[in-house]
Design an enzyme around this catalytic site. Structure first.
Site, mmCIF file in Angstrom:
data_model
loop_
_atom_site.group_PDB
_atom_site.id
_atom_site.type_symbol
_atom_site.label_atom_id
_atom_site.label_comp_id
_atom_site.label_asym_id
_atom_site.label_seq_id
_atom_site.Cartn_x
_atom_site.Cartn_y
_atom_site.Cartn_z
ATOM 1 N N LYS A 27 -12.362 -23.807 62.731
ATOM 2 C CA LYS A 27 -10.380 -23.760 62.150
ATOM 3 C C LYS A 27 -10.380 -21.692 62.852
ATOM 4 O O LYS A 27 -11.136 -20.901 63.034
ATOM 5 C CB LYS A 27 -11.011 -23.585 60.750
ATOM 6 C CG LYS A 27 -12.214 -22.099 60.450
ATOM 7 C CD LYS A 27 -12.181 -22.418 59.048
ATOM 8 C CE LYS A 27 -12.516 -21.800 57.742
ATOM 9 N NZ LYS A 27 -13.247 -21.857 56.850
ATOM 10 N N TYR A 262 2.590 8.109 63.049
ATOM 11 C CA TYR A 262 3.573 8.151 61.649
ATOM 12 C C TYR A 262 2.887 8.865 60.295
ATOM 13 O O TYR A 262 1.570 9.311 59.780
ATOM 14 C CB TYR A 262 4.165 7.162 61.319
ATOM 15 C CG TYR A 262 4.812 6.347 62.092
ATOM 16 C CD1 TYR A 262 5.778 6.651 62.955
ATOM 17 C CD2 TYR A 262 4.276 5.298 62.910
ATOM 18 C CE1 TYR A 262 6.590 6.073 63.837
ATOM 19 C CE2 TYR A 262 4.931 4.268 63.758
ATOM 20 C CZ TYR A 262 5.528 4.544 64.245
ATOM 21 O OH TYR A 262 6.489 4.211 64.899
HETATM 22 C C1 PLP Z 1 -14.936 -21.808 56.172
HETATM 23 C C2 PLP Z 1 -15.836 -23.244 55.974
HETATM 24 C C3 PLP Z 1 -16.794 -23.264 56.127
HETATM 25 C C4 PLP Z 1 -17.639 -21.994 56.896
HETATM 26 O O1 PLP Z 1 -17.966 -21.125 55.963
HETATM 27 P P1 PLP Z 1 -18.489 -19.938 56.193
HETATM 28 O O2 PLP Z 1 -19.146 -18.829 56.010
HETATM 29 O O3 PLP Z 1 -18.509 -19.337 58.156
HETATM 30 O O4 PLP Z 1 -19.905 -20.608 57.111
HETATM 31 C C5 PLP Z 1 -17.606 -24.469 55.862
HETATM 32 N N1 PLP Z 1 -17.303 -25.223 54.663
HETATM 33 C C6 PLP Z 1 -16.137 -25.059 54.759
HETATM 34 C C7 PLP Z 1 -15.502 -26.143 53.802
HETATM 35 C C8 PLP Z 1 -14.757 -24.238 54.967
HETATM 36 O O5 PLP Z 1 -13.536 -23.705 54.437
#
Ligand code: PLP
Length: 370
Positions: A27, A262
């Site tokens: 994702k 800045y």
């Molecule tokens: C993002 C996510 C993961 C992965 O989590 P990590 O801590 O990066 O391994 C797994 N399950 C869900 C539902 C998530 O939203």
């Protein structure tokens, strides 16, 4: 992005957790690393599932020609699930409305393409404590019954049940796991036969063996970063995949007392060399790293001086001979002597997840093929 490292991280994690299935979570543009490239490398390393938040992310994988199983679990209100159904993306279900919306999408897809056929594969997300999405315990009987009805009608197939842990404490996670087990039992009693059970993201996959079931969802660890404050990438046998590099865009010799960036929050204390790096908060360099985080130039570390601006920051390199075009490494694999994403996270009060995921779209991604 070192895609060989990503594939090796997956292979190593897979050997450690020993589950029949490993889902690589790609994702948010693969946590900033590039979703499609990360997905391909993860599959090469032995992952057999891909996880994304929304349907659009899943469709982008399909558009790139990736045919591996994909689960999408977080949906905008009124998401049209028809494209996901047509693309064979598993849909995570967090409400009875979503279940009915998928059923409706299946009818529309099969009307449009009569030989597309087959039920849509869904996975029911059970809420077990995080208070985010998922079906809450009181609605389980009704939703399981409805899902069973839709299965019998040939509209959907419940391929999995899943949940997500808080990592708040071992006790909290144990409670969530127990609640999940109860949900699995109730689903079976309602006539469902989910083939996949999963609750563990990276942290639980590594530290809570009973949370592994037959699939773990690995995100941060496939990118070679640790989910733990007390264990580094190297200690987990993982290699960071992302190196963030810039190049010196300007070099100027400044006298003592020169204000920098800045608000002049930094002033030189001696004659010195200031170099400009054309990366700013638009690229995901946190403004909170002003006068703090270190970068590596010519094999040495220097702190950012003055404010990080939208497009640039300045580094005081003293008398180091530096030329326009020289490489600046913001972070990468600390085993090679450069700062890590964890160093940056500590400096700005965040976590490595946020540091890599927020790298902006103006930063060109290049990929080191395995
Ligand atoms: C993002 C996510 C993961 C992965 O989590 P990590 O801590 O990066 O391994 C797994 N399950 C869900 C539902 C998530 O939203």
């Amino acid at each position: 992005m070192d895609l060989g490292a990503l594939a090796r991280n997956v292979a190593r994690l897979r050997a450690t957790v020993g589950t029949p299935h490993v889902m690589a979570v790609v994702k948010a543009n693969g946590y900033g690393h590039g979703a499609v490239e990360s997905a391909r490398a993860a599959l090469a390393g032995g992952a057999d599932w891909l996880g994304v938040a929304d349907v659009a992310e899943g469709l982008a994988l399909r558009d790139a020609g990736i045919r591996a199983p994909v689960l999408a679990w977080l949906h905008e209100p009124e998401t049209d699930f028809a494209p996901a159904v047509a693309a064979g993306i598993d849909i995570g279900i967090s409400s009875v409305e979503q279940l009915d919306a998928v059923a409706d999408a299946v009818v529309r897809v099969s009307e449009a393409t009569p030989d597309a056929g087959g039920p849509a594969s869904v996975q029911l997300k059970l809420e077990t404590g995080l208070s985010r999405n998922g079906l809450s315990q009181p609605e389980w009987p009704a939703v399981f019954a409805r899902a069973r009805e839709l299965e019998q009608a040939g509209t959907i197939a419940v391929r999995g049940l899943f949940s997500h842990l808080s990592n708040a404490s071992p006790d909290d996670d144990a409670q969530a796991i127990e609640l999940f087990d109860g949900g699995v039992e109730a689903a079976r009693a309602a006539g469902l036969a989910p083939e996949l059970l999963h609750i563990a993201a990276s942290a639980a996959a590594l530290r809570i063996p009973r949370a592994r079931y037959n699939l773990v969802r690995l995100g941060i660890t496939i990118y070679g970063l640790s989910p733990f404050g007390d264990q580094s990438s190297a200690e987990l046998g993982l290699t960071p995949v992302m190196t963030l590099r810039g190049r010196v865009a300007a070099v100027r010799r400044a006298a003592a007392g020169a204000g920098v960036s800045y608000d002049y929050t930094y002033r030189t204390t001696r004659a010195t060399t200031l170099v400009l790096v054309p990366l700013g908060y638009a690229e995901g360099v946190p403004r909170a790293a002003s006068n703090g985080a270190a970068v590596s130039i010519g094999g040495r570390r220097f702190a950012i001086c003055g404010r990080v601006a939208m497009d640039q920051f300045v580094v005081d390199v003293g008398d180091l001979p530096v030329a326009v075009g020289d490489e600046v490494v913001l972070f990468g694999d600390p085993e090679t002597g450069v700062p890590s994403a964890d160093d940056w996270a500590r400096e700005v009060g965040s976590i490595n997840y946020e540091i890599v995921t927020r790298i902006g779209s103006r930063v060109r991604r290049t990929f080191l093929q395995p």
